[in-house]
Design a protein around this motif. Structure first.
Motif, PDB file in Angstrom:
ATOM      1  N   VAL A  58     -14.568   2.606  -4.765  1.00  0.00           N
ATOM      2  CA  VAL A  58     -14.017   3.172  -3.537  1.00  0.00           C
ATOM      3  C   VAL A  58     -14.521   4.601  -3.343  1.00  0.00           C
ATOM      4  O   VAL A  58     -14.723   5.063  -2.226  1.00  0.00           O
ATOM      5  CB  VAL A  58     -12.466   3.140  -3.588  1.00  0.00           C
ATOM      6  N   CYS A  90       0.836  -1.211   0.000  1.00  0.00           N
ATOM      7  CA  CYS A  90       0.000   0.000   0.000  1.00  0.00           C
ATOM      8  C   CYS A  90       0.868   1.257   0.000  1.00  0.00           C
ATOM      9  O   CYS A  90       0.557   2.233  -0.688  1.00  0.00           O
ATOM     10  CB  CYS A  90      -0.931  -0.003   1.212  1.00  0.00           C
ATOM     11  N   ASP A 145     -10.926  -2.430  -2.824  1.00  0.00           N
ATOM     12  CA  ASP A 145     -10.226  -2.410  -1.542  1.00  0.00           C
ATOM     13  C   ASP A 145      -8.988  -1.528  -1.538  1.00  0.00           C
ATOM     14  O   ASP A 145      -8.218  -1.555  -0.571  1.00  0.00           O
ATOM     15  CB  ASP A 145      -9.827  -3.844  -1.146  1.00  0.00           C
ATOM     16  N   ASN A 187     -10.740  -2.493  -8.344  1.00  0.00           N
ATOM     17  CA  ASN A 187     -10.452  -3.064  -7.028  1.00  0.00           C
ATOM     18  C   ASN A 187     -11.177  -2.250  -5.952  1.00  0.00           C
ATOM     19  O   ASN A 187     -10.881  -1.069  -5.758  1.00  0.00           O
ATOM     20  CB  ASN A 187      -8.946  -3.056  -6.763  1.00  0.00           C
TER      21      ASN A 187
END
Length: 386
Positions: free
Chosen positions: A97, A44, A71, A69
């Motif tokens: 997101v 990350c 996440d 994605n």
């Protein structure tokens, strides 16, 4: 191990093309949940560094790799969404997101048409988002939004767009092709558009296809009107009226109209469909409820079939005045047929269509093609659902 090897590669050769390749590879691992524990935290942090990379190609590769994605860190999604256009587009169009609040903030703060168009293509556009997008008053943005059949768009927003872009061929075409337009929106479009587009609108409305969404709406409205043939609808907030001069059909119609009105479901569309079906009792009851004029007075105005009286009533009821001429034609037909307030049968509907076409009302009366489309689609729908 793979993450450590990639970090070592970056130290040995920090060239843009190497960073782009490693960014894609780390994102691929991240998307497939290869990293765990400490490695995931390091991944990350590396992704955050790539999101700040000076090279556009690196940030673009990152955004394209992470767009689906759900996440990825929220701060990374926000940074990429606010980056240059080539970087932002994949995130703005696909990333889950980003919250509604995030997207509304971007819509309000940017004038970049490319970014706004990317947002219009999302599969989760809300009423608030579509309203904010239309208020940007961009022809390209609105046209793209209306092409998105999954976007939630309120009638109020459609009315703003219909007036603002009535002379825009792209926007008008997108609205028509979207289908299932409220009568008020059609009225705005025809009132403000050019003669050429007006002709196109009426032609396309006349021959509109009954797609699944249209059929669903028509089925709901017809099912609702079909309640009039069943037991009375009792609205707990209203007492059942039983004056001697009110027929069973009138009582049921008034009860249903009040019930729908109290639940904010007494729309212009369902009232218009009622008169197109010959359901005069419900049409009158609905106008009475919406205008707050006693039913006996509304009945006298409606059955006079005089345009001035009808226009005044429509204005009080906040019902589209532009359909007054068309409604008067139907009311004259009802008087001629001596119908008593209940719905037409299929033979009578066919005679109504012939009456309109024989007298050339379809080419001389404003919005009559739209009314014909409602009558005709109702006949077609009966065949489909029977």
């Amino acid at each position: 191990m793979a993450l450590i090897e990639d970090v070592e590669s970056l130290k040995r050769s920090p060239l843009p093309e190497v960073r782009e390749t490693i960014a894609k590879r780390i994102c691929d691992y991240y998307n497939h949940a290869v990293f765990e524990g400490e490695e995931e935290k390091i991944a990350c942090d590396i992704i955050r560094l790539f999101a700040k990379d000076v090279e556009l190609r690196v940030r673009k590769a990152l955004a394209e790799s992470l767009k689906r994605n759900p996440d990825i860190p929220h701060d990374v999604a926000i940074r990429l969404a606010n980056d240059e256009l080539d970087v932002a587009i994949p995130i703005l169009e696909f990333s889950k997101v980003l919250t509604e609040g995030d997207l509304l903030e971007i819509i309000v703060s940017t004038e970049n048409v490319g970014k706004l168009i990317a947002i219009t293509k999302r599969d989760d556009v809300t009423n608030n988002m579509s309203s904010a997008l239309v208020l940007k008053r961009s022809e390209e943005v609105c046209s793209s939004l209306f092409k998105n059949k999954t976007a939630q768009i309120s009638e109020e927003t459609l009315l703003i767009a219909a007036e603002e872009f009535a002379k825009s061929g792209d926007v008008v075409n997108s609205l028509i092709n979207r289908g299932n337009l409220p009568i008020g929106v059609v009225e705005k479009m025809i009132s403000f558009t050019t003669d050429e587009l007006k002709s196109k609108i009426e032609k396309q409305l006349k021959y509109k296809s009954a797609d699944s969404k249209d059929i669903a709406v028509e089925t709901y409205e017809r099912a609702t009107l079909g309640l009039l043939s069943d037991e009375p609808i009792i609205d707990s907030s209203q007492k059942v009226r039983s004056e001697q001069n009110m027929t069973s059909s009138t009582v049921k119609s008034e009860q249903l109209a009040r019930h729908l009105y109290s639940n904010k479901k007494l729309t212009s569309s369902i009232i218009l469909r009622a008169i197109c079906e010959g359901n005069l009792d419900f049409f009158e009851a609905s106008l009475s409820v919406c205008s707050r004029i006693p039913l006996i007075n509304v009945r006298a105005l409606v059955r006079s079939a005089e345009k001035n009286a009808i226009c005044s009533l429509f204005q009080r009821a906040d019902f589209p005045i532009s359909v007054a001429d068309s409604i008067c034609v139907i009311l004259e037909f009802i008087k001629k047929e001596k119908y008593k307030g209940k719905a037409f049968d299929q033979n009578t509907k066919q005679r109504l269509i012939e009456y309109i076409e024989t007298n050339k009302y379809d080419s001389t009366v404003p919005l009559m093609p739209y009314i014909l489309a409602l009558i005709s689609s109702d006949i077609t729908l009966s065949n489909i659902t029977s």
